[in-house]
Design a protein around this motif. Structure first.
Motif, short mmCIF file in Angstrom:
data_model
loop_
_atom_site.label_atom_id
_atom_site.label_comp_id
_atom_site.label_asym_id
_atom_site.label_seq_id
_atom_site.Cartn_x
_atom_site.Cartn_y
_atom_site.Cartn_z
N ARG A 119 -31.65 -27.65 -10.86
CA ARG A 119 -33.11 -27.62 -10.77
C ARG A 119 -33.68 -26.51 -11.65
O ARG A 119 -34.76 -26.66 -12.23
CB ARG A 119 -33.54 -27.40 -9.32
CG ARG A 119 -33.26 -28.58 -8.40
CD ARG A 119 -33.83 -28.34 -7.01
NE ARG A 119 -35.27 -28.33 -7.02
CZ ARG A 119 -36.04 -29.42 -6.96
NH1 ARG A 119 -35.49 -30.61 -6.86
NH2 ARG A 119 -37.35 -29.31 -6.98
N ALA A 127 -38.51 -34.34 -12.18
CA ALA A 127 -38.20 -34.13 -10.76
C ALA A 127 -36.73 -34.44 -10.50
O ALA A 127 -36.13 -35.29 -11.16
CB ALA A 127 -39.08 -35.01 -9.89
N GLY A 151 -35.28 -33.27 -1.32
CA GLY A 151 -36.20 -33.07 -2.43
C GLY A 151 -37.62 -32.91 -1.95
O GLY A 151 -37.90 -32.92 -0.75
N GLU A 152 -38.52 -32.74 -2.89
CA GLU A 152 -39.94 -32.68 -2.54
C GLU A 152 -40.37 -34.04 -1.99
O GLU A 152 -39.88 -35.08 -2.43
CB GLU A 152 -40.77 -32.32 -3.77
CG GLU A 152 -40.40 -30.99 -4.42
CD GLU A 152 -40.69 -29.79 -3.52
OE1 GLU A 152 -41.44 -29.96 -2.53
OE2 GLU A 152 -40.17 -28.69 -3.81
N GLU A 153 -41.30 -34.04 -1.04
CA GLU A 153 -41.67 -35.27 -0.36
C GLU A 153 -42.15 -36.35 -1.34
O GLU A 153 -41.78 -37.52 -1.21
CB GLU A 153 -42.77 -34.98 0.67
CG GLU A 153 -42.95 -36.07 1.70
CD GLU A 153 -41.75 -36.23 2.62
OE1 GLU A 153 -41.58 -37.34 3.17
OE2 GLU A 153 -40.98 -35.26 2.79
N ASP A 155 -41.32 -36.72 -4.41
CA ASP A 155 -40.17 -37.21 -5.18
C ASP A 155 -39.29 -38.12 -4.33
O ASP A 155 -38.74 -39.11 -4.83
CB ASP A 155 -39.36 -36.03 -5.70
CG ASP A 155 -40.17 -35.12 -6.61
OD1 ASP A 155 -41.12 -35.63 -7.25
OD2 ASP A 155 -39.88 -33.91 -6.66
N ARG A 171 -33.57 -38.95 5.04
CA ARG A 171 -34.24 -37.83 4.41
C ARG A 171 -33.90 -36.55 5.16
O ARG A 171 -34.08 -36.48 6.37
CB ARG A 171 -35.75 -38.05 4.38
CG ARG A 171 -36.18 -39.24 3.54
CD ARG A 171 -37.66 -39.16 3.24
NE ARG A 171 -38.12 -40.32 2.49
CZ ARG A 171 -39.32 -40.41 1.92
NH1 ARG A 171 -40.18 -39.40 2.03
NH2 ARG A 171 -39.67 -41.49 1.26
N GLY A 174 -36.13 -30.52 2.13
CA GLY A 174 -36.45 -30.10 0.78
C GLY A 174 -35.28 -30.13 -0.17
O GLY A 174 -34.18 -30.58 0.17
N PRO A 175 -35.47 -29.64 -1.39
CA PRO A 175 -34.43 -29.65 -2.41
C PRO A 175 -33.13 -29.00 -1.92
O PRO A 175 -33.14 -27.92 -1.33
CB PRO A 175 -35.05 -28.83 -3.55
CG PRO A 175 -36.53 -29.03 -3.39
CD PRO A 175 -36.75 -29.07 -1.91
#
Length: 282
Positions: A119, A127, A151-153, A155, A171, A174-175
């Motif tokens: 990242r 992304a 990851g970011e929501e 993404d 899910r 986060g990253p």
């Protein structure tokens, strides 16, 4: 349909790429050893009849000569490579070609530290979702993998339609959280299978019939682990299992299990279940 670049057509990558092609995505693929795309063309054709009923067509498959060539013009890049070093090496070849707006989904098992390093090197506007999987070659072919996505929501929302073609998406946050959960889960599975292999070797030394030991263990809380230890359908090489344990760090139990896996080089390319026979022989 999104244009997808898929890098890494090994044991797991090939059937995963096959599903994406059969679902109608135009696919550009790359593999360190060329020629693997040939198996995808037939699969995309096989999927065409079913897709036609929904007004879709199977995606075209193109094989690229380099990672950089593979990702040019892609909306989504998927990587499925063997370890952190392989991902870092291939990423260095293609990340300069990624345009703003591209989504990179790394499905390799590389741990959260490696994900954070990737990242940090992302070009502006690109992304990254970490989405390693639980499951072997069979579930990869049928779309029954479990996908741990971090990851970011926003993404994750973009990645969801692609990942759903491959399995059930969980899910994680986060990253890096998908990569972290994979380390936790696979560490438990691999170490537990190794323990079952050892206690079955102990049973043999003590004169307890193998079938009796297996039957009683299968009737208790270790039922799932025993089933995995005797699986004839899985294809998860011992060398990769040892690699995944290394990603968990230096805890005493997982480190000991890794040493057991590495002690018999003859089973390095065999499925994890081979450790049961190796321990009995040892």
């Amino acid at each position: 349909m999104k244009k997808i670049a898929f890098l890494g057509l090994g044991r797991m990558g090939l059937p995963m790429a096959r599903r994406l092609a059969a679902a109608g995505h135009p696919l550009t693929v790359w593999n360190r050893s060329p020629g693997r795309a040939d198996a995808l063309t037939e699969a995309a054709t096989d999927g065409a009849t079913a897709l036609a009923t929904d007004g879709l067509t199977a995606g075209a498959v193109t094989e690229a000569a380099t990672p950089a060539e593979a990702v040019r013009g892609a909306d989504v890049v998927v990587t499925m490579l063997s370890d952190p070093a392989a991902v870092a090496d291939v990423a260095a070849q293609f990340t300069p070609e990624l345009a703003p707006g591209v989504l990179w989904i790394d499905m390799s098992s590389i741990g959260p530290r490696a994900v954070a390093e990737l990242r940090a090197e992302l070009p502006y506007g690109v992304a990254l979702v970490d989405a390693p999987v639980i499951g072997s070659v069979g579930p990869a072919a049928t779309g029954d993998l479990v996908v741990f996505a971090g990851g970011e929501e926003a993404d994750l929302d973009r990645a969801q339609p692609v990942l759903e073609q491959l399995g059930r998406v969980r899910r994680c946050g986060g990253p890096g959280t998908g990569a972290a959960l994979k380390v936790v889960v696979i560490g438990a599975i691999v170490a537990s299978v190794t323990v079952v292999g050892e206690v079955l070797a102990v049973a043999e030394e003590l004169g307890v019939p193998q079938e009796l030991a297996r039957e009683v263990l299968s009737a208790g809380p270790l039922a799932g682990v025993v089933a995995r230890a005797y699986s004839t359908e899985s294809d998860f090489p011992v060398r990769l299992a040892a690699k995944d344990l290394a990603l968990a760090g230096g805890g005493p139990v997982l480190s000991a299990a890794r040493e057991v896996l590495l002690a018999d080089p003859s089973i390095a390319e065999e499925d994890l279940s081979a450790v049961v026979g190796s321990l009995r022989r040892g």
